[in-house]
Design an enzyme around this catalytic site. Structure first.
Site, PDB file in Angstrom:
ATOM      1  N   CYS B  81      18.846 -12.356  84.842  1.00 53.91           N
ATOM      2  CA  CYS B  81      18.596 -13.199  86.024  1.00 53.91           C
ATOM      3  C   CYS B  81      17.318 -14.022  85.845  1.00 53.91           C
ATOM      4  O   CYS B  81      17.245 -14.828  84.932  1.00 53.91           O
ATOM      5  CB  CYS B  81      18.600 -12.368  87.303  1.00 53.91           C
ATOM      6  SG  CYS B  81      18.804 -13.386  88.790  1.00 53.91           S
ATOM      7  N   HIS B 188      23.990 -10.412  86.889  1.00 52.57           N
ATOM      8  CA  HIS B 188      23.426  -9.065  86.822  1.00 52.57           C
ATOM      9  C   HIS B 188      24.448  -8.096  86.213  1.00 52.57           C
ATOM     10  O   HIS B 188      25.285  -7.571  86.950  1.00 52.57           O
ATOM     11  CB  HIS B 188      23.054  -8.581  88.223  1.00 52.57           C
ATOM     12  CG  HIS B 188      21.860  -9.268  88.799  1.00 52.57           C
ATOM     13  ND1 HIS B 188      20.579  -8.797  88.631  1.00 52.57           N
ATOM     14  CD2 HIS B 188      21.746 -10.409  89.511  1.00 52.57           C
ATOM     15  CE1 HIS B 188      19.724  -9.596  89.224  1.00 52.57           C
ATOM     16  NE2 HIS B 188      20.401 -10.598  89.768  1.00 52.57           N
ATOM     17  N   GLU B 190      23.956  -5.150  85.422  1.00 57.03           N
ATOM     18  CA  GLU B 190      23.733  -3.818  86.012  1.00 57.03           C
ATOM     19  C   GLU B 190      24.362  -3.696  87.399  1.00 57.03           C
ATOM     20  O   GLU B 190      24.417  -2.602  87.953  1.00 57.03           O
ATOM     21  CB  GLU B 190      22.227  -3.519  86.060  1.00 57.03           C
ATOM     22  CG  GLU B 190      21.440  -4.175  87.179  1.00 57.03           C
ATOM     23  CD  GLU B 190      21.075  -5.636  86.938  1.00 57.03           C
ATOM     24  OE1 GLU B 190      21.683  -6.266  86.048  1.00 57.03           O
ATOM     25  OE2 GLU B 190      20.196  -6.164  87.651  1.00 57.03           O
TER      26      GLU B 190
END
Lengths: 257, 207
Positions: B81, B188, B190
């Site tokens: 990001c 993202h 994650e």
């Protein structure tokens, strides 16, 4: 190629357990939030929202723990709201593993909180939650016909809901969660008029909430301007499956994941 | 098990990055310690919020030097990001210009789109030969949340060609870049469920 419309289950959490009642009263226990969160992750929920409905100081610690345990196991975005009063509260929730925090009552009392939070943590993690209803007959009308409420929709504020959403956007929030208190718990569909009125005035993503009761209720909310749709009890009690909701939206030409 | 350091310089949902990397099979430490960050098999540079604030934090923690030293030794670095954005020459947010680390040419600018932030799950057009997206089907979606992005990729001829993956929100923008040991994603991983876990496993597999 377009960003998919998000389907978001909302878990109302009280003292570490999921609850949801009709019109925010008569709470009914519906399970463990971490278990539900994991199940929703598997079921292709696009995000999760936790709403801490009681937020007494003793239960607050439980909420942080639930957020922590959920963030350890579920790798989709998590929004947490309810009783968030200060940048310190936001900081703690983000550190526990929340990706976004929604502000409601505290922002009505002190709108600068939105600006401060957005400046400090970034617009992407500040959600303005607006509990709105039609202004009851006999009371002073607002420009949009909708007003912001507090206390789970029981108290009107006289603040124009659409103007409040616009102000939130100007103060730097990254998203608006629009809860129709008239539609909430009715399971008769989203408040399309409220969604349209708000969409016409704000350029940040808009999450529609309140009133979902059948798979065919979701597409009209998107066509009215919602970027995401949120529901609670219909998902928890298994009345609707997220996959069925997405299938119904896809059949209406809406991009879903 | 590859050892990964998530660089703690005061930005980003570090816990999510830590847990997702562990879930993908890494031994993870979240720290700002230079020695640990230099010695790890892989370094992850997260980041959320404003470009200039992230850059300030990175410089204060000496993160720019860590990135430079690792890349000199061909040691893998993954930006996520705003952790990707700061690898470019500069950012322009609300008329505030800030210098980035300058690993890649170009500017991070506000996207031209009807609705911002760009928030949600979107498709990417993976660069041919990409390692990060290896084995993934077309139409795989990742979770994005950002208003600013690299809208033009203009490397000069002297530079080693990079693998550039694009996405679109209002207009095309850079969703991921891979240049040897340096890789980064605007989205993202994650927070991108199974697709994100696969991407992290692909990255860890190269360490």
């Amino acid at each position: 190629m377009a960003v998919a419309v998000r389907v978001i289950p909302c878990l109302d959490v009280d003292a570490g357990r999921v609850v949801k009642g009709v019109n925010f009263t008569n709470l009914v226990d519906a399970g463990d939030p971490v278990e539900l969160a994991r199940a929703y992750g598997v079921e292709s929920a696009d995000e999760l929202t936790f709403l801490d409905v009681t937020a007494s100081s003793a239960d607050r610690e439980t909420t942080y723990e639930v957020v922590r345990r959920t963030a350890e196991q579920v790798f989709i975005p998590l929004t947490v709201g309810g009783g968030v009063r200060s940048p310190e509260d936001i900081d703690r929730l983000l550190r526990a593993g929340a990706d976004k925090v929604s502000l409601n009552t505290a922002a009505i009392a002190r709108p600068e909180l939105l600006h401060e939070s957005s400046q400090r943590f970034g617009a992407q993690c500040v959600v303005l939650s607006v509990d709105a209803r039609r202004v009851p007959e006999g009371e002073t009308p607002t420009p949009s016909g909708f007003e912001v409420t507090t206390h789970g929709g029981r108290k009107g504020t006289g603040i124009c809901a659409v103007e409040w959403a616009r102000r939130g956007e100007r103060l730097g929030v990254g998203e608006i969660l629009l809860n129709s208190m008239d539609a909430d718990g009715t399971k008769t569909g989203f408040d399309l008029e409220m969604i349209r009125a708000t969409r016409a005035e704000v350029r940040v993503p808009l999450i529609a909430s309140g009133g979902a009761g059948a798979v065919e209720h979701f597409a009209p909310a998107v066509h009215a301007g919602a970027d995401a749709v949120l529901a609670a009890s219909v998902f928890h009690f298994g009345q609707l499956r997220i996959s069925e909701v997405k299938e119904a939206m896809r059949a209406e030409g809406i991009t879903v994941r | 098990m590859p050892r990964v350091v998530v660089l703690d310089y005061g930005s980003g949902n570090l816990r999510s990055a830590e847990r997702a990397l562990e879930h993908a099979g890494a031994d993870v430490e979240v720290t700002s310690d230079h020695t640990a960050a230099l010695e790890a098999d892989g370094l992850v540079v997260p980041g959320v919020g404003a470009f200039s604030a992230c850059m300030d934090g990175l410089l204060a923690a000496g993160g720019d030097k860590i990135i430079d030293r690792r890349l000199e030794g061909e040691r893998p670095v993954l930006g996520i990001c705003v952790g990707m954005q700061i690898l470019f020459d500069r950012g322009v947010e609300h008329d505030v210009r800030a210098d980035g680390v300058g690993r890649w040419p170009g500017a991070v600018e506000r996207l031209r789109a009807d609705i911002l932030p760009h928030m949600g799950w979107n498709e990417v057009t993976a660069a041919p030969g990409s390692t990060l997206f290896a084995g993934m089907s077309a139409g795989t979606r990742f979770y994005f949340v950002h208003s600013f992005a690299v809208r033009n990729w203009e490397p000069d001829a002297s530079e080693t060609p990079s693998l550039v993956t694009w996405a679109e929100h209002g207009e095309p923008f850079v969703a991921a870049v891979e240049s040897g040991p340096l890789a980064a994603t605007q989205f993202h991983p994650e927070k991108s469920g199974e697709a994100g876990a696969q991407l992290l496993r692909n990255w860890l597999g190269e360490l």
